[in-house]
Enzyme design. Structure first.
Site, PDB file in Angstrom:
ATOM      1  N   CYS A   1      43.327  32.449  36.564  1.00 56.16           N
ATOM      2  CA  CYS A   1      43.805  31.078  37.855  1.00 56.16           C
ATOM      3  C   CYS A   1      42.631  31.135  38.916  1.00 56.16           C
ATOM      4  CB  CYS A   1      45.143  32.230  38.117  1.00 56.16           C
ATOM      5  SG  CYS A   1      45.418  31.020  39.782  1.00 56.16           S
TER       6      CYS A   1
ATOM      7  N   ARG B   1      66.214  41.367  43.385  1.00 54.68           N
ATOM      8  CA  ARG B   1      66.204  41.430  41.710  1.00 54.68           C
ATOM      9  C   ARG B   1      64.672  43.105  42.414  1.00 54.68           C
ATOM     10  NH1 ARG B   1      63.601  36.616  39.534  1.00 54.68           N
ATOM     11  NH2 ARG B   1      65.565  35.806  39.713  1.00 54.68           N
TER      12      ARG B   1
ATOM     13  N   CYS C   1      44.775  35.467  44.978  1.00 55.75           N
ATOM     14  CA  CYS C   1      45.823  36.190  45.649  1.00 55.75           C
ATOM     15  C   CYS C   1      44.934  38.131  45.147  1.00 55.75           C
ATOM     16  CB  CYS C   1      46.292  35.879  44.548  1.00 55.75           C
ATOM     17  SG  CYS C   1      47.393  34.608  45.122  1.00 55.75           S
TER      18      CYS C   1
ATOM     19  N   CYS D   1      46.601  39.945  42.555  1.00 60.81           N
ATOM     20  CA  CYS D   1      46.528  39.378  40.902  1.00 60.81           C
ATOM     21  C   CYS D   1      45.631  39.906  39.655  1.00 60.81           C
ATOM     22  CB  CYS D   1      47.254  37.798  41.407  1.00 60.81           C
ATOM     23  SG  CYS D   1      47.559  37.435  39.980  1.00 60.81           S
TER      24      CYS D   1
END
Length: 418
Positions: A65, A272, A69, A72
């Site tokens: 990617c 969740r 971030c 991550c």
């Protein structure tokens, strides 16, 4: 405890707690923890009964990617030894989705690393969505592809997508410490694009990145104002090769308080338990089902989760039941008119849903992936420090033995864990 009675009453009325009340939940002692869980559990059961919705992740494109971030494992510069592969073909993705549905999943989450999809990427994902829907029209499909450009949410909706995930992850105040390659405003804009296109908005947070209680409350209040239908609560999994590999701040008790606070602030929303529940809740996972009404089944994007059969046993042993495809997850006032699916609802009127409230500060933002907690970090503040660890009743020890890189399922020749 007067605080808990007040919060239960507000939750049953869909009324927001004050910021001070939310902070007070996080500040409760371990002696009061079961009372906190019981109170939030009343709100959870009022809106969702004893049903647990199962969700299943399919990592369509893993690693490499361009975003930075800090939490991550798929980030720019990551040294984490994760699976790396380009786009799965629709038949490969459909086979992976089939395994999750066979295990009891009601929703399939299609996730791809990257800043955001090109129009060609939207075509690819649309083909996969159509293939999954042709296989089983009752399956909910959520896409998580990063930042959306104009018109892309509408195209995904036309292809059959039910929802779109884009997490806010932390408070706006700490957002710049997490990533420099996109802004908090970019994240909010994508959630709003999904909502406006008629997709069910899914947006959550990551806890355990060194944030303060104030940061956690800020991001949850910001999520309430954005009014998503589902709020995934991730608990950071510090993976080797990421900037916050050594950050271990969470205890099972703190995780339960965070889930309870989220339930009180967003009483009628699908809360969740997402990435990191196995690492940080550990044997307290069944207790957390009294707070959240949804979990992921099996593995996450780049890390392994609990065995799928163990998830099902846990739900049954705790006295809950798996939510079937014939049940609408959301309460009637939040469910869409007409199709009984999971899509977005009318914009929240005052006091309605997770809707808007008077004092919600703009908050939160980072990350591109639904299991963001499987990877990461909150990054550094100016001066080289990290966010101060939130107060906890005891110091958490690193449990690196519970962190395992996913080597099975999507992108491999091995059977998935479902």
């Amino acid at each position: 405890m007067d605080l808990l009675n007040t919060l239960v009453d507000k939750g049953l009325r869909r009324e927001s707690p004050t910021r001070e009340e939310a902070l007070a939940v996080l500040a409760t002692s371990d002696d009061d923890l079961l009372d906190v869980v019981a109170a939030a559990g009343k709100v959870r059961r009022h809106w969702f009964g004893r049903r647990v919705k199962l969700n299943y992740l399919v990592n369509l494109k893993s690693g490499l990617c361009p975003e930075d971030c800090s939490y991550c494992s798929q980030r720019l510069g990551s040294k984490a030894e994760i699976l790396k592969y380009t786009w799965l073909k629709p038949d490969q993705a459909t086979a992976a989705a089939r395994a999750g549905v066979a295990g009891g999943a009601k929703r399939v989450c299609l996730v791809a690393s990257g800043r955001g999809p090109t129009d060609r990427d939207v075509d690819r994902v649309s083909d996969t969505i159509k293939a999954i829907k042709e296989q089983d029209g009752s399956v909910e499909v959520c896409a998580c592809l990063g930042l959306l450009s104009d018109g892309q949410a509408e195209r995904l909706r036309e292809a059959g997508a039910d929802a779109y995930n884009h997490n806010l992850n932390t408070s706006e105040a700490t957002y710049g410490d997490i990533t420099t390659t996109h802004t908090y405003a970019d994240r909010v804009d994508t959630v709003r694009k999904a909502h406006a296109a008629g997709l069910s908005a899914c947006s959550g947070l990551i806890a355990g990145m060194g944030e303060s209680d104030e940061d956690l409350v800020d991001v949850v209040f910001s999520l309430r104002e954005l009014d998503p239908d589902s709020v995934p609560v991730n608990f950071l999994i510090p993976m080797e090769g990421t900037p916050l590999a050594k950050e271990w701040h969470l205890t099972p008790q703190r995780c339960l308080r965070i889930l309870a606070m989220t339930r009180f602030v967003c009483p009628d929303v699908e809360v969740r338990i997402a990435g990191g529940r196995e690492v940080h809740l550990r044997t307290m996972q069944p207790l957390a089902l009294n707070l959240a009404n949804s979990i992921f089944l099996g593995d996450y994007l780049t890390s392994e989760g609990q065995a799928g059969h163990a998830d099902l046993e846990m739900i049954a042993d705790a006295g809950f039941e798996v939510e079937g495809a014939d049940r609408v997850t959301l309460p009637e006032h939040r469910a869409p008119v007409g199709d009984g699916g999971c899509g977005s609802h009318a914009e929240g009127a005052a006091g309605g849903g997770c809707g808007s409230h008077a004092e919600g500060a703009a908050g939160g933002g980072c990350g591109s992936h639904e299991d963001g907690a499987a990877d990461g970090g909150c990054g550094s503040h100016a001066g080289g420090g990290v966010c101060a660890p939130a107060p906890a009743s005891r110091t958490e020890e690193a449990r690196t033995d519970l962190v395992a890189v996913r080597r099975r399922g999507a992108g491999t020749d091995l059977a998935p864990n479902a």
